[in-house]
Design an enzyme around this catalytic site. Structure first.
Site, PDB file in Angstrom:
ATOM      1  CG  ASP A 177      -1.960  -1.113   1.180  1.00 62.03           C
ATOM      2  OD1 ASP A 177      -2.387  -1.624   0.114  1.00 62.03           O
ATOM      3  OD2 ASP A 177      -2.197  -1.510   2.325  1.00 62.03           O
ATOM      4  CE  LYS A 232       2.393  -2.523  -4.181  1.00 67.62           C
ATOM      5  NZ  LYS A 232       2.009  -2.007  -2.738  1.00 67.62           N
ATOM      6  N   GLY A 239      -4.400  -4.572  -3.718  1.00 65.44           N
ATOM      7  CA  GLY A 239      -5.405  -3.453  -3.970  1.00 65.44           C
ATOM      8  C   GLY A 239      -4.645  -2.220  -4.577  1.00 65.44           C
ATOM      9  CG  HIS A 240      -1.709  -2.511  -7.006  1.00 62.76           C
ATOM     10  ND1 HIS A 240      -1.069  -2.923  -7.910  1.00 62.76           N
ATOM     11  CD2 HIS A 240      -1.490  -2.740  -5.729  1.00 62.76           C
ATOM     12  CE1 HIS A 240      -0.264  -3.730  -7.245  1.00 62.76           C
ATOM     13  NE2 HIS A 240      -0.590  -3.689  -5.878  1.00 62.76           N
ATOM     14  CD  GLN A 259       1.015  -8.912  -2.242  1.00 65.03           C
ATOM     15  OE1 GLN A 259       1.672  -9.684  -3.080  1.00 65.03           O
ATOM     16  NE2 GLN A 259      -0.317  -8.724  -2.639  1.00 65.03           N
TER      17      GLN A 259
HETATM   18  P1  GDP Z   1      -0.745   0.347  -3.431  1.00 68.30           P
HETATM   19  O1  GDP Z   1      -1.421  -1.171  -3.053  1.00 68.30           O
HETATM   20  O2  GDP Z   1       0.745   0.208  -3.341  1.00 68.30           O
HETATM   21  O3  GDP Z   1      -1.116   0.517  -4.988  1.00 68.30           O
HETATM   22  O4  GDP Z   1      -1.452   1.197  -2.729  1.00 68.30           O
HETATM   23  P2  GDP Z   1      -2.864   1.537  -2.172  1.00 68.30           P
HETATM   24  O5  GDP Z   1      -3.466   1.829  -3.574  1.00 68.30           O
HETATM   25  O6  GDP Z   1      -3.374   0.166  -1.471  1.00 68.30           O
HETATM   26  O7  GDP Z   1      -2.755   2.645  -1.136  1.00 68.30           O
HETATM   27  C1  GDP Z   1      -2.417   4.176  -1.381  1.00 68.30           C
HETATM   28  C2  GDP Z   1      -3.242   5.131  -1.324  1.00 68.30           C
HETATM   29  O8  GDP Z   1      -2.922   6.407  -1.411  1.00 68.30           O
HETATM   30  C3  GDP Z   1      -4.399   5.225  -2.350  1.00 68.30           C
HETATM   31  O9  GDP Z   1      -5.717   5.387  -1.586  1.00 68.30           O
HETATM   32  C4  GDP Z   1      -4.170   6.180  -3.102  1.00 68.30           C
HETATM   33  O10 GDP Z   1      -4.804   7.070  -3.798  1.00 68.30           O
HETATM   34  C5  GDP Z   1      -3.355   7.094  -2.297  1.00 68.30           C
HETATM   35  N1  GDP Z   1      -2.124   7.688  -2.786  1.00 68.30           N
HETATM   36  C6  GDP Z   1      -1.226   7.503  -3.504  1.00 68.30           C
HETATM   37  N2  GDP Z   1      -0.307   8.353  -3.623  1.00 68.30           N
HETATM   38  C7  GDP Z   1      -0.605   9.386  -2.826  1.00 68.30           C
HETATM   39  C8  GDP Z   1       0.117  10.750  -2.372  1.00 68.30           C
HETATM   40  O11 GDP Z   1       0.983  10.921  -2.731  1.00 68.30           O
HETATM   41  N3  GDP Z   1      -0.645  11.322  -1.397  1.00 68.30           N
HETATM   42  C9  GDP Z   1      -2.006  11.097  -0.883  1.00 68.30           C
HETATM   43  N4  GDP Z   1      -2.565  11.795   0.022  1.00 68.30           N
HETATM   44  N5  GDP Z   1      -2.516   9.965  -1.355  1.00 68.30           N
HETATM   45  C10 GDP Z   1      -1.816   8.906  -2.285  1.00 68.30           C
HETATM   46  P1  IMO Z   2      -0.793  -4.191  -2.138  1.00 67.32           P
HETATM   47  O1  IMO Z   2      -0.496  -5.006  -3.556  1.00 67.32           O
HETATM   48  C1  IMO Z   2      -0.977  -4.498   2.086  1.00 67.32           C
HETATM   49  C2  IMO Z   2      -1.199  -8.869   3.858  1.00 67.32           C
HETATM   50  C3  IMO Z   2      -2.312  -9.190   4.560  1.00 67.32           C
HETATM   51  C4  IMO Z   2      -1.495 -10.088   5.496  1.00 67.32           C
HETATM   52  C5  IMO Z   2      -0.282 -10.793   4.695  1.00 67.32           C
HETATM   53  C6  IMO Z   2      -0.853 -12.199   4.125  1.00 67.32           C
HETATM   54  O2  IMO Z   2      -2.254  -3.634  -2.433  1.00 67.32           O
HETATM   55  O3  IMO Z   2       0.257  -3.361  -1.526  1.00 67.32           O
HETATM   56  P2  IMO Z   2      -2.220 -12.740   2.167  1.00 67.32           P
HETATM   57  O4  IMO Z   2      -3.735 -12.591   1.832  1.00 67.32           O
HETATM   58  O5  IMO Z   2      -1.536 -12.339   1.051  1.00 67.32           O
HETATM   59  O6  IMO Z   2      -2.104 -14.137   2.574  1.00 67.32           O
HETATM   60  O7  IMO Z   2      -2.010 -11.964   3.258  1.00 67.32           O
HETATM   61  O8  IMO Z   2      -0.081  -9.829   3.663  1.00 67.32           O
HETATM   62  N1  IMO Z   2      -1.056  -8.129   2.448  1.00 67.32           N
HETATM   63  C7  IMO Z   2      -1.257  -6.975   2.040  1.00 67.32           C
HETATM   64  N2  IMO Z   2      -1.132  -5.787   2.891  1.00 67.32           N
HETATM   65  N3  IMO Z   2      -1.321  -4.364   0.857  1.00 67.32           N
HETATM   66  C8  IMO Z   2      -1.145  -5.516   0.001  1.00 67.32           C
HETATM   67  O9  IMO Z   2      -1.142  -5.658  -1.386  1.00 67.32           O
HETATM   68  C9  IMO Z   2      -1.333  -7.002   0.743  1.00 67.32           C
HETATM   69  N4  IMO Z   2      -1.169  -8.222   0.175  1.00 67.32           N
HETATM   70  C10 IMO Z   2      -1.313  -8.997   1.195  1.00 67.32           C
HETATM   71  O10 IMO Z   2      -2.933  -8.118   5.056  1.00 67.32           O
HETATM   72  O11 IMO Z   2      -0.942  -9.404   6.534  1.00 67.32           O
HETATM   73 MG    MG Z   3      -3.032  -1.677  -1.859  1.00 68.27          MG
END
Ligand code: GDP
Ligand code: IMO
Ligand code: MG
Length: 426
Positions: free
Chosen positions: A13, A16, A40-41, A223
């Protein structure tokens, strides 16, 4: 010929999805290489919010071919749902390629994941996403898994499906696992199969040929380094190699094909699920990070645990990934803090200070973070479009992190939208 790998360097999170969307502007193909729909991207474009789980985030740039490669574990039913979601929002998904070598997440994998999590006591719980990721990779490793390519032969696929589904009912139901309705499950999976058949391809050929033909290939990690099965806080990890080495085994590209590695680094730390998190905050500062950063899981909606930036974590990730460029995200979330902290080491109860992440979680339990405090900047940064306009204290914070972790800053992100992205050395 150029191949860029982008990986998360903390606990996932990091942002990415957003950075992949930005880098896809100059890419000719985007490839997911590990994980599954545990990811979840998030990408925000013109006020529209997209969350991608299995399909590369590059799909939101029209005309860029997207590939789900062999290292991914694919839930066919969920993949079809995600394709439908994108189609309903006007995104063309017809060109998506799905590896014949990828392993399939089958209904029993999800039931095993839920059974194990729900029956685990105390520190045995991992806090998984219950998407069946671990059990699907276990089947792959114990050589009973079903691969994407098997879907091409209906008879063989159905037999393998039914054999494994019945084996689950025999083994798990007596232990308390939820019974699997094999007929209903087969109906759902075979319907998804029909839709996915035209997408199946030998993606090892697709990706290597694209590279040989001069297409810039972007590999999207899921991840983060501390969820990597080898380098993360085992056993509180996911079941794949999330670090840059996984991009080779997960795509069939040889190591020498990789020309650049990007590490996505959140300006503070978060973690979702169980497991060690040295800089976790349980106070108002943690609450502020969660609220300002919108730190709730993009896949499960769970509140994310929040804490200060951890340079020990980032340094370890730099070492095992070989990061060329950092993309630092969410700096804007720190805008209101009068003081910001950076963890520079872990102090063991006998005084020894670790500069590198200890492998033994029992050792980690004896450690407390050593912090360096820096003055905050206390003004908004989201509107800034050029690095030079950043407040001096924000620059000092970013530069101090770079001093501690090494490498170059390529992108600084100050908001969720595409436009809130500053390009620096690239
Ligand atoms: P990922 O799994 O690495 O793709 O990240 P996620 O999408 O799960 O979580 C990142 C969250 O931060 C999302 O809600 C994005 O919209 C948000 N986000 C990404 N870059 C920025 C930033 O520079 N500032 C803020 N405030 N939010 C951001
Ligand atoms: P993105 O790509 C954050 C965490 C789960 C749990 C551990 C194992 O959005 O960054 P799993 O279901 O993979 O066997 O769970 O890994 N986890 C993540 N945490 N972002 C993710 O993906 C994750 N994918 C798995 O919360 O702790
Ligand atoms: Mg994510």
């Amino acid at each position: 010929m150029s191949v860029s790998v982008l990986v998360g360097v903390q606990w996932g999170d990091e942002g990415k999805g957003k950075i992949i969307d930005v880098l896809t502007k100059s890419a000719g193909m985007v490839v997911r290489f590990q994980g599954g729909n545990n990811a979840g991207h998030t990408v925000e474009i013109d006020g529209q919010h997209f969350v991608l789980h299995l399909i590369p985030s590059g799909i939101l740039r029209p005309g860029v071919p997207c590939v789900i490669a062999n290292g991914v574990v694919v839930d066919p039913v969920e993949l079809v749902k995600e394709m439908d979601m994108l189609k309903s929002r006007g995104i063309d998904v017809s060109g998506i390629q799905l590896s014949t070598r990828c392993h399939l997440i089958m209904p029993w994998h999800k039931l095993i994941d839920a059974f194990k999590e729900d029956s685990a006591k105390g520190d045995k719980k991992i806090g998984t996403t219950k998407r069946g990721i671990g059990p699907a990779y276990s089947s792959k490793a114990d050589r009973t898994g079903i691969r994407g390519g098997e879907m091409r032969d209906l008879g063989r696929f159905e037999k393998h499906f039914r054999d494994n589904a019945e084996a689950y009912n025999r083994e798990y139901v007596p232990m308390g696992g939820a019974p699997l309705d094999v007929e209903a499950a087969w109906k759902e999976v075979s319907a998804a199969r029909e839709i996915l058949l035209p997408h199946l391809a030998d993606t090892v050929v697709t990706i290597n040929e694209a590279n040989a033909n001069g297409v810039h290939v972007l590999l999207e990690g899921a991840q983060g380094a501390f969820l990597d099965i080898d380098h993360g806080t085992y056993p509180y990890v996911t079941s794949s190699n999330t670090t840059s080495g996984g991009a080779c085994t997960g795509t069939g590209l040889p190591p020498r094909a990789i020309t650049e590695v990007w590490g996505v680094l959140k300006a503070y730390s978060t973690r979702v699920g169980e497991g060690p998190f040295p800089t976790e905050l349980f106070d108002e500062d943690g609450e502020t990070l969660r609220k300002r950063g919108g730190e709730f899981g993009a896949t499960t909606g769970r509140p994310r645990r929040c804490g200060w930036f951890d340079a020990v974590v980032a340094r370890y990730a730099q070492r095992v990934n070989g990061i060329d460029f950092w993309a630092m995200t969410k700096l804007d979330v720190l805008d209101t803090f009068p003081v910001v902290k950076i963890c520079t080491g872990y102090k063991r109860d006998d005084g020894f200070v670790y500069q590198t992440f200890p492998a033994d979680l029992a050792v980690l339990k004896r450690c407390t973070p050593v912090y360096e405090e820096l003055p905050g900047w206390q003004c908004e940064t989201s509107h800034i479009t050029d690095y030079s306009e950043l407040p001096e204290n924000a620059k000092k914070y970013v530069n101090r992190i770079l001093d501690l972790v090494g490498g170059k800053l390529g992108v600084l992100s100050v908001g969720p939208a595409r436009e809130t992205t500053l390009r620096i050395n690239v």
